[in-house]
Design a protein around this motif. Structure first.
Motif, PDB file in Angstrom:
ATOM      1  N   GLY A 190       1.047  -0.865   0.071  1.00  0.00           N
ATOM      2  CA  GLY A 190       0.173   0.109   0.281  1.00  0.00           C
ATOM      3  C   GLY A 190       0.567   1.148   0.155  1.00  0.00           C
ATOM      4  N   MET A 191       2.418   1.113  -0.222  1.00  0.00           N
ATOM      5  CA  MET A 191       2.846   2.111   0.144  1.00  0.00           C
ATOM      6  C   MET A 191       2.931   2.322  -1.344  1.00  0.00           C
ATOM      7  SD  MET A 191       3.745   2.697   3.196  1.00  0.00           S
ATOM      8  CE  MET A 191       5.600   3.554   3.419  1.00  0.00           C
ATOM      9  N   TRP A 192       3.354   1.225  -2.150  1.00  0.00           N
ATOM     10  CA  TRP A 192       3.315   2.106  -3.113  1.00  0.00           C
ATOM     11  C   TRP A 192       1.573   2.949  -4.259  1.00  0.00           C
ATOM     12  CZ3 TRP A 192       5.216  -3.275  -5.433  1.00  0.00           C
ATOM     13  CH2 TRP A 192       6.328  -3.760  -4.955  1.00  0.00           C
ATOM     14  N   GLY A 193       2.048   3.550  -5.759  1.00  0.00           N
ATOM     15  CA  GLY A 193       1.166   4.005  -5.612  1.00  0.00           C
ATOM     16  C   GLY A 193      -0.108   3.513  -6.473  1.00  0.00           C
ATOM     17  N   LEU A 194      -0.728   2.129  -5.925  1.00  0.00           N
ATOM     18  CA  LEU A 194      -1.267   1.037  -7.037  1.00  0.00           C
ATOM     19  C   LEU A 194      -2.273   1.420  -6.578  1.00  0.00           C
ATOM     20  CD1 LEU A 194       0.791  -2.355  -6.443  1.00  0.00           C
ATOM     21  CD2 LEU A 194       1.166  -0.131  -9.039  1.00  0.00           C
ATOM     22  N   ASN A 195      -3.629   1.602  -7.435  1.00  0.00           N
ATOM     23  CA  ASN A 195      -5.186   1.395  -7.036  1.00  0.00           C
ATOM     24  C   ASN A 195      -5.746   0.312  -7.693  1.00  0.00           C
ATOM     25  OD1 ASN A 195      -5.402   2.470 -10.083  1.00  0.00           O
ATOM     26  ND2 ASN A 195      -4.584   4.259  -9.444  1.00  0.00           N
ATOM     27  N   LYS A 196      -6.888   0.607  -7.233  1.00  0.00           N
ATOM     28  CA  LYS A 196      -7.866  -0.492  -7.791  1.00  0.00           C
ATOM     29  C   LYS A 196      -7.940  -0.775  -9.536  1.00  0.00           C
ATOM     30  CE  LYS A 196     -11.714   0.564  -5.772  1.00  0.00           C
ATOM     31  NZ  LYS A 196     -13.139   0.964  -5.850  1.00  0.00           N
ATOM     32  N   THR A 197      -7.136   0.219  -9.701  1.00  0.00           N
ATOM     33  CA  THR A 197      -7.426   0.021 -11.427  1.00  0.00           C
ATOM     34  C   THR A 197      -6.108  -0.075 -12.157  1.00  0.00           C
ATOM     35  OG1 THR A 197      -9.205   2.054 -11.829  1.00  0.00           O
ATOM     36  CG2 THR A 197      -7.386   1.316 -14.144  1.00  0.00           C
ATOM     37  N   VAL A 198      -5.055   0.669 -11.937  1.00  0.00           N
ATOM     38  CA  VAL A 198      -3.609  -0.005 -12.405  1.00  0.00           C
ATOM     39  C   VAL A 198      -2.893  -0.674 -11.446  1.00  0.00           C
ATOM     40  CG1 VAL A 198      -1.644   1.239 -13.123  1.00  0.00           C
ATOM     41  CG2 VAL A 198      -3.747   2.092 -13.494  1.00  0.00           C
ATOM     42  N   GLY A 199      -2.832  -2.545 -11.292  1.00  0.00           N
ATOM     43  CA  GLY A 199      -2.574  -3.031 -10.111  1.00  0.00           C
ATOM     44  C   GLY A 199      -1.271  -3.377 -10.403  1.00  0.00           C
ATOM     45  N   TRP A 200      -0.981  -3.966 -11.403  1.00  0.00           N
ATOM     46  CA  TRP A 200       0.167  -3.465 -11.809  1.00  0.00           C
ATOM     47  C   TRP A 200       1.091  -2.384 -12.448  1.00  0.00           C
ATOM     48  CZ3 TRP A 200       0.489  -8.318 -15.499  1.00  0.00           C
ATOM     49  CH2 TRP A 200       1.039  -9.683 -14.643  1.00  0.00           C
ATOM     50  N   ALA A 201       2.213  -1.667 -11.782  1.00  0.00           N
ATOM     51  CA  ALA A 201       2.736  -0.405 -12.635  1.00  0.00           C
ATOM     52  C   ALA A 201       4.423  -0.349 -12.821  1.00  0.00           C
ATOM     53  CB  ALA A 201       1.857   0.840 -12.165  1.00  0.00           C
ATOM     54  N   TRP A 202       4.526   0.238 -11.557  1.00  0.00           N
ATOM     55  CA  TRP A 202       5.553   0.479 -11.415  1.00  0.00           C
ATOM     56  C   TRP A 202       7.206  -0.260 -11.385  1.00  0.00           C
ATOM     57  CZ3 TRP A 202       7.172   5.881 -12.176  1.00  0.00           C
ATOM     58  CH2 TRP A 202       9.126   5.916 -11.925  1.00  0.00           C
ATOM     59  N   ASP A 203       6.443  -1.802 -10.591  1.00  0.00           N
ATOM     60  CA  ASP A 203       6.726  -3.053  -9.950  1.00  0.00           C
ATOM     61  C   ASP A 203       7.191  -4.101 -11.261  1.00  0.00           C
ATOM     62  OD1 ASP A 203       4.257  -2.953 -10.194  1.00  0.00           O
ATOM     63  OD2 ASP A 203       4.554  -4.801  -8.376  1.00  0.00           O
ATOM     64  N   ILE A 204       6.365  -4.099 -11.857  1.00  0.00           N
ATOM     65  CA  ILE A 204       5.827  -5.165 -13.630  1.00  0.00           C
ATOM     66  C   ILE A 204       7.323  -4.261 -14.742  1.00  0.00           C
ATOM     67  CG2 ILE A 204       4.181  -4.274 -14.072  1.00  0.00           C
ATOM     68  CD1 ILE A 204       5.268  -8.071 -14.022  1.00  0.00           C
ATOM     69  N   THR A 205       7.192  -2.944 -14.533  1.00  0.00           N
ATOM     70  CA  THR A 205       7.449  -2.603 -15.463  1.00  0.00           C
ATOM     71  C   THR A 205       9.252  -2.696 -15.149  1.00  0.00           C
ATOM     72  OG1 THR A 205       5.934  -0.541 -15.751  1.00  0.00           O
ATOM     73  CG2 THR A 205       7.828   0.132 -16.492  1.00  0.00           C
TER      74      THR A 205
END
Length: 454
Positions: free
Chosen positions: A64-79
């Motif tokens: 939850g410390m990351w910027g993920l939300n209900k819509t964008v569940g993958w972002a910085w980490d999978i990138t």
């Protein structure tokens, strides 16, 4: 004195002998660290420590410390995961594929590129582990454990599980390939060392005696490992692309992803090899071994793979238009003109336009220009993964669920941690291990006795 060709430029310059190769490569292993190495290593360790704060905070408090939300569940980490796996691709390509094709120009750069592969895959592994939230409670469930251990086996139909198998196999084969190649060079350092250093390098050299039978076995094992590793060049990033291609998300559900991802991985991997080899060349004064011929040939590979990536971008748009599916067409329109337009055009500029500068021989044989473009390419490849992942997720089928992704300081901190980890490992490798494969480089120059006979 080198074996020279009237057609090709020599791969080792400066009239080096077999003895010179040993002296030049062993010198940086045996001597005290120079100031440039100390500064670079210090910066990488500081980066690692700063990034560790974000890692500890993430593990302690949850993702939850990351910027993920209900819509964008993958972002910085999978990138970042896909980006690091891509960087690790060039090591296996240079070592295995070019070995099978008998390309001798690989010999001065394969050792560092293999090490880069190992460290890049380690960095990539941090993201899925951290994304589990509490990995100490569940990371082992990614393994195919029998039902007697728990309630259910893993889902073998999931591309995420295929990732586990592909990347762990890739890491294992690459690690063995890298270590086997180091054994003859460890023996050379062992024979020159004294005291505890002799014991350490003696253990690492596995009793190497330099006999003809030993060399024969070494070459046989190298070819077998190259044969095993070559399919991995195609399979690993193909399987990573299945994470997206097997879904129904607009912008992901496409058959072009496997070859597109493989070409992009080789593209970014070669760019990182160039960045590291140029730095290594300057820090350890290896201009006679990492020559302009090596740099130019790698730049040519970047032109080819960069052009393939550019064609893939165009093909994606054509297929989206030709499909007649409104959601698919909108996904690509949104990439160009939506809220993340800046990421898309950064990707196009870095990945499609900048590599075309290497068509000029003056630029592709210029060290400063090559170094800058290699960094630009890797920035562009990061944006490519970001564009594919975030712009396809943040506006899906339902406008009511559209959302923006904004990375937090903890997202950036974990990424910074992997940079610190990568460069700390690489600088330690470059100092205590021979950064160039002495045994292979010696095979392309004449011995001192042949020189005397002439």
């Amino acid at each position: 004195m080198q074996v020279t060709s009237t057609v090709r430029k020599p791969l080792v310059t400066g009239g080096k002998t077999v003895h010179d190769v040993t002296e030049d490569i062993c010198r940086h292993v045996e001597s005290k660290p120079n100031k440039l190495w100390g500064m670079a290593f210090g910066i990488s360790v500081i980066t690692l420590l700063i990034g560790s704060i974000a890692v500890v905070a993430t593990v302690w408090n949850g993702i939850g410390m990351w910027g993920l939300n209900k819509t964008v569940g993958w972002a910085w980490d999978i990138t970042n995961f896909v980006w690091w796996v891509g960087i690790g691709h060039a090591g296996t390509l240079i070592s295995a594929v070019l070995l099978l094709f008998r390309q001798k120009w690989r010999m001065a750069i394969n050792r560092a590129s293999e090490a880069m592969t190992i460290f890049a895959v380690i960095c990539a592994a941090q993201f899925p582990i951290l994304h589990m939230g509490r990995p100490w409670l569940g990371a082992y469930w990614a393994l195919p454990l029998p039902n007697t251990f728990g309630s259910l086996w893993v889902n073998f139909n999931s591309p995420l599980l295929w990732d586990v198998f592909a990347i762990s196999t890739y890491f294992s084969v690459s690690l063995v390939f890298w270590y086997i190649g180091l054994v003859p060079d460890f023996a050379s350092i062992r024979d020159r060392a004294k005291g505890i250093r002799k014991m350490i390098y003696g253990a690492l050299s596995l009793g190497w005696n330099g006999a003809a039978k030993t060399w024969s076995r070494y070459e046989s094992v190298s070819l077998v490992l190259a044969g095993l590793a070559t399919p991995l060049v195609l399979s690993v990033h193909t399987i990573v692309s299945f994470d997206f291609a097997t879904s129904v998300i607009p912008g992901w559900h496409t058959t072009i992803f496997p070859p597109y991802f493989v070409a992009g991985a080789i593209f970014s991997g070669f760019a990182m090899v160039l960045t590291l080899m140029i730095v290594t060349r300057e820090v350890f004064k290896l201009h006679d071994y990492i020559t302009m011929e090596h740099i130019e040939l790698m730049n040519i590979v970047i032109i080819v793979t960069g052009s393939i990536v550019g064609i893939a971008y165009i093909t994606e748009f054509f297929v989206a238009w030709y499909s007649g599916v409104p959601a698919e067409q909108y996904a690509f329109f949104n990439r160009m003109q939506g809220p993340y337009w800046w990421a898309y055009w950064s990707m196009m500029t870095c990945n499609v336009i900048s590599p075309q500068l290497f068509w000029s021989k003056k630029i592709r044989t210029n060290i400063a220009a090559t170094f800058i473009i290699s960094i630009i390419v890797n920035i562009g490849m990061w944006f490519e993964r970001f564009v594919i992942i975030v712009t396809s997720l943040h506006r899906d089928f339902l406008p009511s669920s559209w959302a923006m992704f904004y990375p937090t300081v903890y997202d950036a901190g974990v990424y910074l941690f992997t940079f610190g980890l990568f460069f700390t490992c690489f600088f330690l490798f470059a100092k205590f291990f021979p950064v160039i494969n002495m045994a292979e480089v010696k095979s392309i120059i004449k011995s001192s006795s042949e020189k005397t006979a002439e």
